[in-house]
Design an enzyme around this catalytic site. Structure first.
Site, PDB file in Angstrom:
ATOM      1  N   HIS A  66       0.818  -1.221   0.000  1.00 23.22           N
ATOM      2  CA  HIS A  66       0.000   0.000   0.000  1.00 23.22           C
ATOM      3  C   HIS A  66       0.851   1.271   0.000  1.00 23.22           C
ATOM      4  O   HIS A  66       0.362   2.347  -0.348  1.00 23.22           O
ATOM      5  CB  HIS A  66      -0.989   0.002   1.178  1.00 23.22           C
ATOM      6  CG  HIS A  66      -0.424   0.469   2.482  1.00 23.22           C
ATOM      7  ND1 HIS A  66      -0.042  -0.395   3.481  1.00 23.22           N
ATOM      8  CD2 HIS A  66      -0.204   1.719   2.968  1.00 23.22           C
ATOM      9  CE1 HIS A  66       0.382   0.301   4.522  1.00 23.22           C
ATOM     10  NE2 HIS A  66       0.293   1.588   4.233  1.00 23.22           N
ATOM     11  N   ASP A  71      -0.748  -7.376   1.874  1.00 23.71           N
ATOM     12  CA  ASP A  71      -0.042  -6.092   1.916  1.00 23.71           C
ATOM     13  C   ASP A  71       1.452  -6.314   2.151  1.00 23.71           C
ATOM     14  O   ASP A  71       1.974  -6.135   3.250  1.00 23.71           O
ATOM     15  CB  ASP A  71      -0.645  -5.221   3.021  1.00 23.71           C
ATOM     16  CG  ASP A  71      -0.226  -3.768   2.906  1.00 23.71           C
ATOM     17  OD1 ASP A  71       0.318  -3.390   1.845  1.00 23.71           O
ATOM     18  OD2 ASP A  71      -0.458  -3.016   3.879  1.00 23.71           O
ATOM     19  N   SER A 119       4.023   2.616   8.369  1.00 24.73           N
ATOM     20  CA  SER A 119       3.652   1.579   7.399  1.00 24.73           C
ATOM     21  C   SER A 119       4.873   0.955   6.732  1.00 24.73           C
ATOM     22  O   SER A 119       5.838   1.640   6.389  1.00 24.73           O
ATOM     23  CB  SER A 119       2.749   2.178   6.319  1.00 24.73           C
ATOM     24  OG  SER A 119       1.484   2.504   6.847  1.00 24.73           O
TER      25      SER A 119
END
Length: 431
Positions: A224, A275, A376
């Site tokens: 992502h 992901d 992230s």
């Protein structure tokens, strides 16, 4: 010209005095002499003063201890004459033009107190681990630890140390599993952490996501982070970096040679599925990562083998402390969370069915700290069978440190076949 003549004359006088002349006179003028040195002048040139040093000291102010062959503590007060790094390369003088552009140099107002001067001897002005110096390697100016031993060791290094090798999950600092609320840290605590930046058309660079070094040429992160800008040329990767927007001693910079996003990645309203992403890195010199105190690989888990729920694990990144914060912190931050069972994380007041078996949940039991925006792609690292192991990849969550809303991580142990198939270098992976 007068200054040059005065210096030449002073040299003649000093040589003369060293051969037995009795023309020296102690003067009250302040020469800043250290270690029992006395301020003297020649009776014929009383306006020229210098330090007359005791036998074992030298330097303009008697600040150099010629007898010192080791350092004590971290070497902050080391004033010996070691002048090479651990690879045997010569140190640059603290008054050289290149060094004068750095933070620590001979022209600082506190240079004398820090042991800096017109010499190239190793010093530790900023309280690092041990004495260091600046070394020129090609076009790069490096900060390098010095070839001088700790007095407590009782022995001198006879030769440069053996070449470092990658040993996955090893770091110079011990794991910290009792942190509450998170703390700022340095890259030595997470030497596998990769900082990933995106280039913009105007030439600026912004931080995007974290990642983890799993082999010398491969960094693992989250899809992502790249889905909106999937061109490999847009990204650069730093290893060995402790600060977001400034250089760290020993860091390495890489281009992205290959960017692999999971083809089955998808995003719901909140959750991210599959992901995971891989970045093949290469420096402009064509090299992969080199092991050091600040650069190391992280171990990968074995297939479907994860720590027990309730295990304390570390998360690291430049993420925001709150989702409403405007800026990322400048210093790398680390915190500790505990793994939460799927059964608990799939409760309706948590995330329900959005959490799948390819995901892991983790949170601070007091809900005071969490991964957040900017973390992230970064690592969730747990101790597994005595080695620090990449258990998860920071993926998604609702808010930051909200009650009953833990961070959700890509479950690395479920993606090992995918990782191996794309890297095609299983033997080089940190398994």
């Amino acid at each position: 010209m007068r200054a040059l003549l005065a210096r030449l004359l002073l040299c003649v006088l000093v040589v003369s005095d060293s051969k037995g002349s009795n023309e020296l006179h102690q003067v009250p003028s302040n020469c800043d002499c250290l270690n029992g040195g006395t301020c003297v002048s020649n009776k014929y040139f009383s306006n020229i003063h210098w330090c007359n040093c005791p036998k074992k000291f030298g330097g303009q102010h008697c600040e150099i201890d010629k007898s010192k062959t080791c350092y004590e503590g971290n070497g902050h007060f080391y004033r010996g004459k070691a002048s090479t790094d651990t690879m045997g390369r010569p140190c640059l003088p603290w008054n050289s033009a290149t060094v004068l552009q750095q933070t620590y140099h001979a022209h600082r107002s506190d240079a004398l107190q820090l042991g800096l001067g017109k010499h190239n001897y190793c010093r530790n002005p900023d309280n690092r681990r041990r004495p260091w110096c600046y070394v020129q390697v090609g076009l790069k100016l490096l900060v390098q630890e010095c070839m001088v031993h700790d007095c407590a060791d009782g022995k001198k290094p006879s030769s440069p140390p053996e070449e470092l090798k990658f040993q996955c999950g090893q770091k110079t600092l011990r794991p910290r599993f009792k942190i509450i609320g998170g703390e700022f840290t340095t890259i030595e605590n997470q030497p596998w952490f990769a900082a990933i930046y995106r280039r913009h058309r105007g030439g600026s660079v912004t931080y995007v996501c974290g990642g983890s070094l799993i082999s010398p040429c491969w960094v693992i992160s989250a899809t992502h982070c790249f889905i909106d800008y999937p061109k490999k040329e847009d990204y650069i990767v730093y290893l060995g970096r402790s600060r977001l927007n400034s250089n760290t001693q020993g860091e390495m910079k890489f281009e992205v040679e290959n960017l692999i996003l999971h083809k089955d990645y998808s995003a719901d309203t909140l959750a991210h599925h599959n992901d995971i992403a891989l970045l093949k890195i290469r420096s402009k010199e064509g090299r992969c990562a080199q092991p050091s105190r600040t650069i190391q690989t992280i171990c990968l888990p074995s297939m479907y083998n994860d720590p027990q729920f309730g295990t304390s694990c570390e998360i690291t990144g430049f993420g925001k402390e709150n989702s409403t914060d405007y800026l990322y912190p400048e210093q790398l931050k680390m915190t500790v969370v505990k793994l939460i069972s799927h059964r608990e994380c799939q409760q309706p007041h948590y995330y329900g069915s959005e959490v799948t078996t390819k995901m892991l949940c983790a949170a601070d039991p007091q809900w005071k700290t969490d991964s957040c925006q900017g973390d992230s792609g970064g690592p969730l690292v747990c101790s597994l069978q005595g080695r620090m192991t990449l258990t998860g990849i920071v993926s998604w969550g609702r808010g930051c440190a909200l009650k009953d809303k833990p961070g959700v991580y890509t479950r690395v142990s479920h993606f090992l076949p995918w990782i191996r198939s794309h890297t095609k270098e299983e033997n080089g992976l940190a398994l």
